[in-house]
Design an enzyme around this catalytic site. Sequence first.
Site, PDB file in Angstrom:
ATOM      1  N   GLU A   1       0.943  -1.132  -0.079  1.00  0.00           N
ATOM      2  CA  GLU A   1       0.152   0.113   0.181  1.00  0.00           C
ATOM      3  C   GLU A   1       1.003   1.492   0.002  1.00  0.00           C
ATOM      4  OE1 GLU A   1      -3.377  -0.362   2.791  1.00  0.00           O
ATOM      5  OE2 GLU A   1      -4.151  -2.026   1.771  1.00  0.00           O
TER       6      GLU A   1
ATOM      7  N   GLU B   1      -4.812  -8.673  -0.592  1.00  0.00           N
ATOM      8  CA  GLU B   1      -5.606  -8.539   0.235  1.00  0.00           C
ATOM      9  C   GLU B   1      -7.281  -8.427   0.026  1.00  0.00           C
ATOM     10  OE1 GLU B   1      -4.540  -5.535   3.271  1.00  0.00           O
ATOM     11  OE2 GLU B   1      -2.209  -5.862   3.008  1.00  0.00           O
TER      12      GLU B   1
HETATM   13  O1  AHR Z   1      -5.133  -6.372   6.648  1.00  0.00           O
HETATM   14  C1  AHR Z   1      -5.331  -5.394   7.280  1.00  0.00           C
HETATM   15  C2  AHR Z   1      -4.530  -4.000   6.722  1.00  0.00           C
HETATM   16  O2  AHR Z   1      -5.290  -3.562   5.663  1.00  0.00           O
HETATM   17  C3  AHR Z   1      -3.280  -4.152   6.040  1.00  0.00           C
HETATM   18  O3  AHR Z   1      -1.971  -3.998   7.075  1.00  0.00           O
HETATM   19  C4  AHR Z   1      -2.970  -3.003   5.083  1.00  0.00           C
HETATM   20  O4  AHR Z   1      -2.184  -3.547   4.069  1.00  0.00           O
HETATM   21  C5  AHR Z   1      -4.687  -2.866   4.617  1.00  0.00           C
HETATM   22  O5  AHR Z   1      -4.798  -1.569   4.592  1.00  0.00           O
END
Ligand code: AHR
Length: 520
Positions: free
Chosen positions: A202, A324
Amino acid sequence: MKHNLKMKLSTCLTIFFLCIICSIGNAQTTIQLHTSDSGKNPVISKYIYSHFAEHLGNGIYGGFYVGDTSKIPNTNGVRNDVIAALRKMKIPALRWPGGCFADTYHWKDGIGPKDKRPEIVNRWWGGVTEDNSFGTHEFLNMCELLGAEPYISGNVGSGTVQELADWVQYVSSDNKNPMSELRKANGRDKPWSVGFWGVGNEAWGCGGNMTAEYYANEFRKYSTFMANGGAGKIFRIASGASDADYNWTETLMKNIPHNLIEGVALHHYAIIDWGKKGPAINFTEKQYFQIMQSAMRMEELVTKHSAIMDKYDPAKKIALVVDEWGGWYDVEAGTNPGFLYQQNTIRDAMVAGTTLNTFNNHSDRVRMANLAQCINVLQAVILTDKAKMILTPTYHVMEMYNVHQDATLIPLTIKTDDYTLGAEKLPAISASASKDKAGIVHISLVNINPNKAEQITINLGDIKPSQITGRILTSAKLQDYNSFTDPDKIKPVPFKGAALKNGNLNITMPAASVVVLTLN
Ligand code: AHR
């Protein structure tokens, strides 16, 4: 006579209304499997079924790792119940150590004698002390126990090119060099096999608040030196877009030479409102609908990000890695807000089933995905409470769907009823199908409508099965879940609602259910 007529009329009316009620109770969906395989159908990469474990709450500590002095049965500190469950689910790869944590993590803090490892503050997740007792060796040895391939997320935000290049060399190199010597001094002679490397996480946010252009340049630099680090094949994944940030994907695809990159990431969480996420268990039907709207947006996101990638990489060499994804709700009452601990219901089974169908159907470009997160965090497959462990509905979907891992996609077209709530609607049925190496066909189906069963007719093309078996995951209420006192409330059971008729497969799919069929 008059009386008889009245009787007939009332019988006709009764039948008419019964028909209406039946058609309301059982809607209709048709699916066509496109079975004429020209050899061009993609293989559904097993890595689509991968997971994510961050140093966050009880994800690592208490979840995977209890330490080798714990009374909880373990192998080198890793819980034996977790090892068995994840092996059964066939976890193909595990992403670590973050997430946001990754861009604060300095890997040399987590090697060598444990009593010499520094304690740091986990600034992203609850401000708790991180004692670094779970580091590179513990993670990579754990992956070997799980039968999972490691995916290491490198620190770009607060690290250096040298630090990441050293990490690659430390874990992968067999040659004599300072990093491989250090690894040997720390007790590991042979290198591990680490293919997947994330170059930051991110980068547009917690990974450094960079612009796409700036990050693309950083990526080029990091990636160049990572390539020289290890022995085996390296798979470098660029920190990708959030949701519909198509400019991010376009900038990376345009500005990064394609010999330096193997994957571009994408993050998308199913969420109602970041400021008001709603409960994980006692949600309303409206909140269910909103989460499904957000989850099913994945279809549009992967379609549009893939289209941009196609423009720059028509041969589809670079993978779209959804590293994610999952449902994100308010934390359970009384738990640390920074630990992101939430229960997991039939709603999560719907999120998992529909999302995995999307990934399967886009497996020409989506070649890895990591559910966030594996244990005790967000849409977990496992929850632990000291010595106890439960499997969530999401676990069961992942386990049921593992038949698609490395099978060849059978494309399909679907004409489905809608699940409507007020003025809004969503497709009720989602599906994907594949043929495995033994020639066995599997079809996974989800009926997200919590109020209606669905009649599904599948035209099987030239598939002529002699036997059809299946498993179903459902429960009386969307809000049902497995708890530490009732751990098996929701689990897959044999499904008997499929029958062959005139070469078609007729299925009665109960409301809010996931079904996986096996056609022998
Ligand atoms: O999964 C939780 C968080 O969500 C992670 O650390 C981040 O990459 C995302 O914003």
